[in-house]
Design an enzyme around this catalytic site. Sequence first.
Site, PDB file in Angstrom:
ATOM      1  N   GLU A   1       0.825  -1.210   0.000  1.00  0.00           N
ATOM      2  CA  GLU A   1       0.000   0.000   0.000  1.00  0.00           C
ATOM      3  C   GLU A   1       0.860   1.261   0.000  1.00  0.00           C
ATOM      4  OE1 GLU A   1      -3.110  -0.035  -0.455  1.00  0.00           O
ATOM      5  OE2 GLU A   1      -3.623  -2.131   0.003  1.00  0.00           O
TER       6      GLU A   1
ATOM      7  N   HIS B   1      -1.181  -5.736   2.013  1.00  0.00           N
ATOM      8  CA  HIS B   1      -2.405  -6.544   1.981  1.00  0.00           C
ATOM      9  C   HIS B   1      -2.109  -7.879   1.309  1.00  0.00           C
ATOM     10  CE1 HIS B   1      -5.701  -3.407   2.780  1.00  0.00           C
ATOM     11  NE2 HIS B   1      -6.000  -4.461   3.524  1.00  0.00           N
TER      12      HIS B   1
HETATM   13  N1  PCA Z   1      -8.271  -6.964   6.791  1.00  0.00           N
HETATM   14  C1  PCA Z   1      -9.212  -5.898   7.072  1.00  0.00           C
HETATM   15  C2  PCA Z   1      -9.077  -5.643   8.553  1.00  0.00           C
HETATM   16  C3  PCA Z   1      -8.304  -6.772   9.106  1.00  0.00           C
HETATM   17  C4  PCA Z   1      -7.784  -7.489   7.944  1.00  0.00           C
HETATM   18  O1  PCA Z   1      -7.000  -8.446   7.980  1.00  0.00           O
HETATM   19  C5  PCA Z   1      -9.032  -4.672   6.189  1.00  0.00           C
HETATM   20  O2  PCA Z   1      -8.569  -4.802   5.040  1.00  0.00           O
HETATM   21  O3  PCA Z   1      -9.348  -3.576   6.614  1.00  0.00           O
END
Ligand code: PCA
Length: 214
Positions: A80, A167
């Site tokens: 990100e 992510h």
């Molecule tokens: N993903 C969520 C919150 C916790 C996680 O592992 C998100 O993308 O906000």
Amino acid sequence: MTRVLLTGFEPFGDSTVNPSWQAVRLAAATPPEGVSLTTAVLPVVFHDANERLRAAVEESGAEVVVCVGQAGGRAGVTVERVAINLDDARIPDNAGGQPLDEPVVAGGPAAYFATLPVKACVAAVRAAGLPASVSHTAGTYLCNHVFYGLMHLIETERPHVRGGFVHVPYAPEQVPGGDEPSMSAPAIAAALTAILSAAVTTTADLKVTGGSLH
Ligand code: PCA
């Protein structure tokens, strides 16, 4: 040795696992050379997560902090670039909280950029044979909340720390029908290890394409 803090999240929503924490635990078993690694699991709870993160940053004395979360539906690991000052929860958190259109930090700037070399991190994951790209939205749920909280902490109190957010896709067991993309925990862990290596050895980012049109 560079002190690094790597965090994952507990499960949330309908899931009983969170691949971010599965992979963080695996990655902790084989930290890259030159890295002294501490891990922490963060609650999927708006009013707790950033306090837990702050405590982990303080306890670890980390110089580099990489927070990791699940982005179900994404096919690769995404590094990100930007955290925004907005909580807008599509589903309640694990304590029932559901902020709508609230700032993460009242009076804080609209956004912060990651201070990791995001493109070098993407390149390192690809060099390990795994799919990765730069992302320009971490959403408006807990992941963005923690990413913004981390960058605000760094900006206001720990300017020498470098930080960012990664992510990761669903774990295979979360998509038994195979109708959504997934990645195994060992593969995600290998990607995280590659990211940590790049993060501690690269300070100026690569000048390569990584933008998106939409
Ligand atoms: N993903 C969520 C919150 C916790 C996680 O592992 C998100 O993308 O906000």
